[in-house]
Design a protein around this motif. Structure first.
Motif, PDB file in Angstrom:
ATOM      1  N   LEU A  69       3.921   6.910   3.111  1.00 59.05           N
ATOM      2  CA  LEU A  69       3.200   5.633   3.105  1.00 59.05           C
ATOM      3  C   LEU A  69       1.792   5.829   3.659  1.00 59.05           C
ATOM      4  N   ALA A  70       1.691   6.534   4.802  1.00 53.28           N
ATOM      5  CA  ALA A  70       0.395   6.733   5.453  1.00 53.28           C
ATOM      6  C   ALA A  70      -0.557   7.513   4.552  1.00 53.28           C
ATOM      7  N   TRP A  71      -0.086   8.628   3.993  1.00 58.31           N
ATOM      8  CA  TRP A  71      -0.960   9.442   3.150  1.00 58.31           C
ATOM      9  C   TRP A  71      -1.182   8.819   1.775  1.00 58.31           C
ATOM     10  N   GLY A  72      -0.292   7.918   1.359  1.00 55.02           N
ATOM     11  CA  GLY A  72      -0.560   7.176   0.129  1.00 55.02           C
ATOM     12  C   GLY A  72      -1.797   6.315   0.278  1.00 55.02           C
ATOM     13  N   PHE A  73      -1.919   5.664   1.422  1.00 55.46           N
ATOM     14  CA  PHE A  73      -3.066   4.806   1.709  1.00 55.46           C
ATOM     15  C   PHE A  73      -4.341   5.620   1.886  1.00 55.46           C
ATOM     16  N   TYR A  74      -4.301   6.632   2.755  1.00 53.05           N
ATOM     17  CA  TYR A  74      -5.511   7.396   3.049  1.00 53.05           C
ATOM     18  C   TYR A  74      -5.851   8.389   1.944  1.00 53.05           C
ATOM     19  N   GLY A  75      -4.840   8.908   1.262  1.00 48.93           N
ATOM     20  CA  GLY A  75      -5.110   9.815   0.155  1.00 48.93           C
ATOM     21  C   GLY A  75      -5.791   9.121  -1.000  1.00 48.93           C
ATOM     22  N   HIS A  76      -5.395   7.885  -1.272  1.00 53.26           N
ATOM     23  CA  HIS A  76      -6.040   7.108  -2.331  1.00 53.26           C
ATOM     24  C   HIS A  76      -7.486   6.818  -1.965  1.00 53.26           C
ATOM     25  N   ARG A  77      -7.730   6.459  -0.730  1.00 50.33           N
ATOM     26  CA  ARG A  77      -9.097   6.170  -0.289  1.00 50.33           C
ATOM     27  C   ARG A  77      -9.963   7.423  -0.338  1.00 50.33           C
ATOM     28  N   LEU A  78      -9.402   8.569   0.049  1.00 53.32           N
ATOM     29  CA  LEU A  78     -10.158   9.821  -0.009  1.00 53.32           C
ATOM     30  C   LEU A  78     -10.604  10.108  -1.437  1.00 53.32           C
ATOM     31  N   SER A  79      -9.692   9.943  -2.383  1.00 47.95           N
ATOM     32  CA  SER A  79     -10.031  10.167  -3.795  1.00 47.95           C
ATOM     33  C   SER A  79     -11.086   9.173  -4.276  1.00 47.95           C
ATOM     34  N   LEU A  80     -10.931   7.914  -3.871  1.00 44.20           N
ATOM     35  CA  LEU A  80     -11.885   6.878  -4.273  1.00 44.20           C
ATOM     36  C   LEU A  80     -13.289   7.182  -3.749  1.00 44.20           C
ATOM     37  N   TYR A  81     -13.398   7.558  -2.489  1.00 43.62           N
ATOM     38  CA  TYR A  81     -14.705   7.810  -1.892  1.00 43.62           C
ATOM     39  C   TYR A  81     -15.371   9.046  -2.500  1.00 43.62           C
ATOM     40  N   ARG A  82     -14.568  10.037  -2.857  1.00 45.82           N
ATOM     41  CA  ARG A  82     -15.137  11.224  -3.503  1.00 45.82           C
ATOM     42  C   ARG A  82     -15.775  10.886  -4.849  1.00 45.82           C
ATOM     43  N   LYS A  83     -15.175   9.928  -5.553  1.00 42.78           N
ATOM     44  CA  LYS A  83     -15.655   9.581  -6.897  1.00 42.78           C
ATOM     45  C   LYS A  83     -16.818   8.586  -6.873  1.00 42.78           C
ATOM     46  N   THR A  84     -17.021   7.907  -5.755  1.00 45.07           N
ATOM     47  CA  THR A  84     -17.998   6.820  -5.691  1.00 45.07           C
ATOM     48  C   THR A  84     -19.419   7.356  -5.572  1.00 45.07           C
ATOM     49  N   VAL A  85     -20.304   6.822  -6.394  1.00 38.86           N
ATOM     50  CA  VAL A  85     -21.721   7.187  -6.359  1.00 38.86           C
ATOM     51  C   VAL A  85     -22.462   6.157  -5.502  1.00 38.86           C
ATOM     52  N   ILE A 146      -8.548  18.989   0.300  1.00 38.12           N
ATOM     53  CA  ILE A 146      -7.187  18.740  -0.185  1.00 38.12           C
ATOM     54  C   ILE A 146      -7.236  17.744  -1.337  1.00 38.12           C
ATOM     55  N   ASN A 147      -6.167  17.730  -2.105  1.00 38.84           N
ATOM     56  CA  ASN A 147      -5.947  16.692  -3.101  1.00 38.84           C
ATOM     57  C   ASN A 147      -4.557  16.133  -2.870  1.00 38.84           C
ATOM     58  N   VAL A 148      -4.465  14.843  -2.629  1.00 36.80           N
ATOM     59  CA  VAL A 148      -3.184  14.197  -2.353  1.00 36.80           C
ATOM     60  C   VAL A 148      -2.757  13.442  -3.604  1.00 36.80           C
ATOM     61  N   GLU A 149      -1.596  13.810  -4.136  1.00 41.98           N
ATOM     62  CA  GLU A 149      -1.082  13.111  -5.320  1.00 41.98           C
ATOM     63  C   GLU A 149      -0.464  11.781  -4.891  1.00 41.98           C
ATOM     64  N   ILE A 150      -0.812  10.707  -5.602  1.00 42.90           N
ATOM     65  CA  ILE A 150      -0.350   9.363  -5.247  1.00 42.90           C
ATOM     66  C   ILE A 150       0.435   8.764  -6.406  1.00 42.90           C
ATOM     67  N   ASP A 151       1.589   8.167  -6.109  1.00 43.01           N
ATOM     68  CA  ASP A 151       2.315   7.362  -7.084  1.00 43.01           C
ATOM     69  C   ASP A 151       1.644   5.989  -7.112  1.00 43.01           C
ATOM     70  N   GLU A 152       0.911   5.687  -8.175  1.00 45.58           N
ATOM     71  CA  GLU A 152       0.100   4.462  -8.234  1.00 45.58           C
ATOM     72  C   GLU A 152       0.949   3.191  -8.228  1.00 45.58           C
ATOM     73  N   GLU A 153       2.210   3.281  -8.606  1.00 48.21           N
ATOM     74  CA  GLU A 153       3.083   2.102  -8.594  1.00 48.21           C
ATOM     75  C   GLU A 153       3.505   1.727  -7.180  1.00 48.21           C
ATOM     76  N   THR A 154       3.795   2.729  -6.382  1.00 45.77           N
ATOM     77  CA  THR A 154       4.286   2.465  -5.026  1.00 45.77           C
ATOM     78  C   THR A 154       3.231   2.709  -3.962  1.00 45.77           C
ATOM     79  N   MET A 155       2.110   3.360  -4.352  1.00 42.36           N
ATOM     80  CA  MET A 155       1.050   3.750  -3.422  1.00 42.36           C
ATOM     81  C   MET A 155       1.590   4.657  -2.316  1.00 42.36           C
ATOM     82  N   ARG A 156       2.574   5.494  -2.659  1.00 44.74           N
ATOM     83  CA  ARG A 156       3.104   6.479  -1.725  1.00 44.74           C
ATOM     84  C   ARG A 156       2.668   7.875  -2.173  1.00 44.74           C
ATOM     85  N   ALA A 157       2.411   8.739  -1.189  1.00 44.76           N
ATOM     86  CA  ALA A 157       2.001  10.108  -1.492  1.00 44.76           C
ATOM     87  C   ALA A 157       3.200  10.936  -1.924  1.00 44.76           C
ATOM     88  N   VAL A 158       2.932  11.874  -2.813  1.00 48.57           N
ATOM     89  CA  VAL A 158       3.963  12.782  -3.310  1.00 48.57           C
ATOM     90  C   VAL A 158       3.811  14.117  -2.570  1.00 48.57           C
TER      91      VAL A 158
END
Length: 264
Positions: A69-85, A146-158
């Protein structure tokens, strides 16, 4: 003279520039607005279904009790911030380049100022782009390569989840979370020490505060303290632009819109 004209005149005479930024600075880059449960849930519908608010997810205990649960939240944000211009307002601030230099103080953990080219950034709450050991086996802080894989339906890290290179246990972001007693602060403290030393020598300092709300007032307090002697504060905020004791210039608008108008 309008507030915008007064702010432009103040910037024109700046000998040094301190930028203080909160979460609202990233909205024009397309980053979600976490203000209130509704804004957060619009950005993350799975958490709305679970009834979990931002403040509940940004709790370090989840890394020990439910790390997916924790890494689902922060892993998604990490990916989002990397992609943001970073939006064009960052470049406009860089272009000011006063003779005494520019520094940034921010509560944001997204790394947008560094991505935009700012060399001196003090991250008061840490950075999502750096990690620390959850167990505290070391006080080392290392880049989040790192790259954290996220299940987008549950927002949990894999699994596998990020780990500490020394003990092999779970790693966590080097971010100051709510109720966090285990954050390793020395990276951020070194940045703050450099900023404090610079402020002591800065002449004709002008402070520009952008998108900093009152819910977590870290940035607002710092900008008011830095400008206390002169009142050379420009607060840009569409919802909470008021300044205590009227010691500064208040502009009730967004960051990119205002910076574009100011630098025109």
């Amino acid at each position: 003279m309008s507030e915008l004209a007064r702010a432009a005149e103040l910037l024109d005479g700046a000998g040094a520039l301190l930028i203080c930024a909160g979460a609202g600075m990233g909205v024009d880059s397309g980053l979600p607005d976490f203000r209130g449960g509704e804004g957060f849930w619009r950005a993350y519908p799975p958490y709305a279904r679970l009834g979990l608010r931002f403040e509940e997810l940004a709790d370090p205990r989840h890394f020990a009790e439910d790390p997916e649960l924790a890494w689902g939240f922060y892993g998604h944000r990490l990916s989002l911030y990397r992609k943001t211009v970073p939006h064009d307002g960052f470049r406009l601030l860089l272009d000011l380049a006063p003779p005494g230099g520019t520094r940034v103080f921010t509560s944001n953990v997204d790394g947008q100022f560094q991505a935009a080219g700012f060399a001196h950034v003090a991250e008061a709450h840490g950075s999502i782009h750096h990690l620390q050991c959850l167990s505290g086996c070391t006080s080392d802080i290392w880049p989040a390569d790192i790259n954290v894989e996220i299940d987008e339906e549950t927002m949990r890290a894999v699994p596998p989840l990020p780990s500490c290179p020394r003990c092999g246990g779970l790693a966590r972001p080097n971010i100051l979370m709510f109720g966090d007693y285990d954050w390793v602060p020395h990276r951020s403290q070194a940045q703050l020490d450099e900023l404090t030393a610079w402020r002591r020598t800065a002449r004709d300092l002008v402070v520009v505060e952008l998108g900093a709300g009152q819910a977590v007032p870290t940035v607002r307090r710092y900008s008011e303290l830095a400008s206390a002697a002169t009142g050379a504060l420009i607060r840009i905020n569409p919802r909470e632009p008021e300044i205590r004791h009227n010691r500064g210039i208040s502009i009730p608008a967004g960051a990119l819109e205002t910076l574009t108008a100011l630098l025109a």
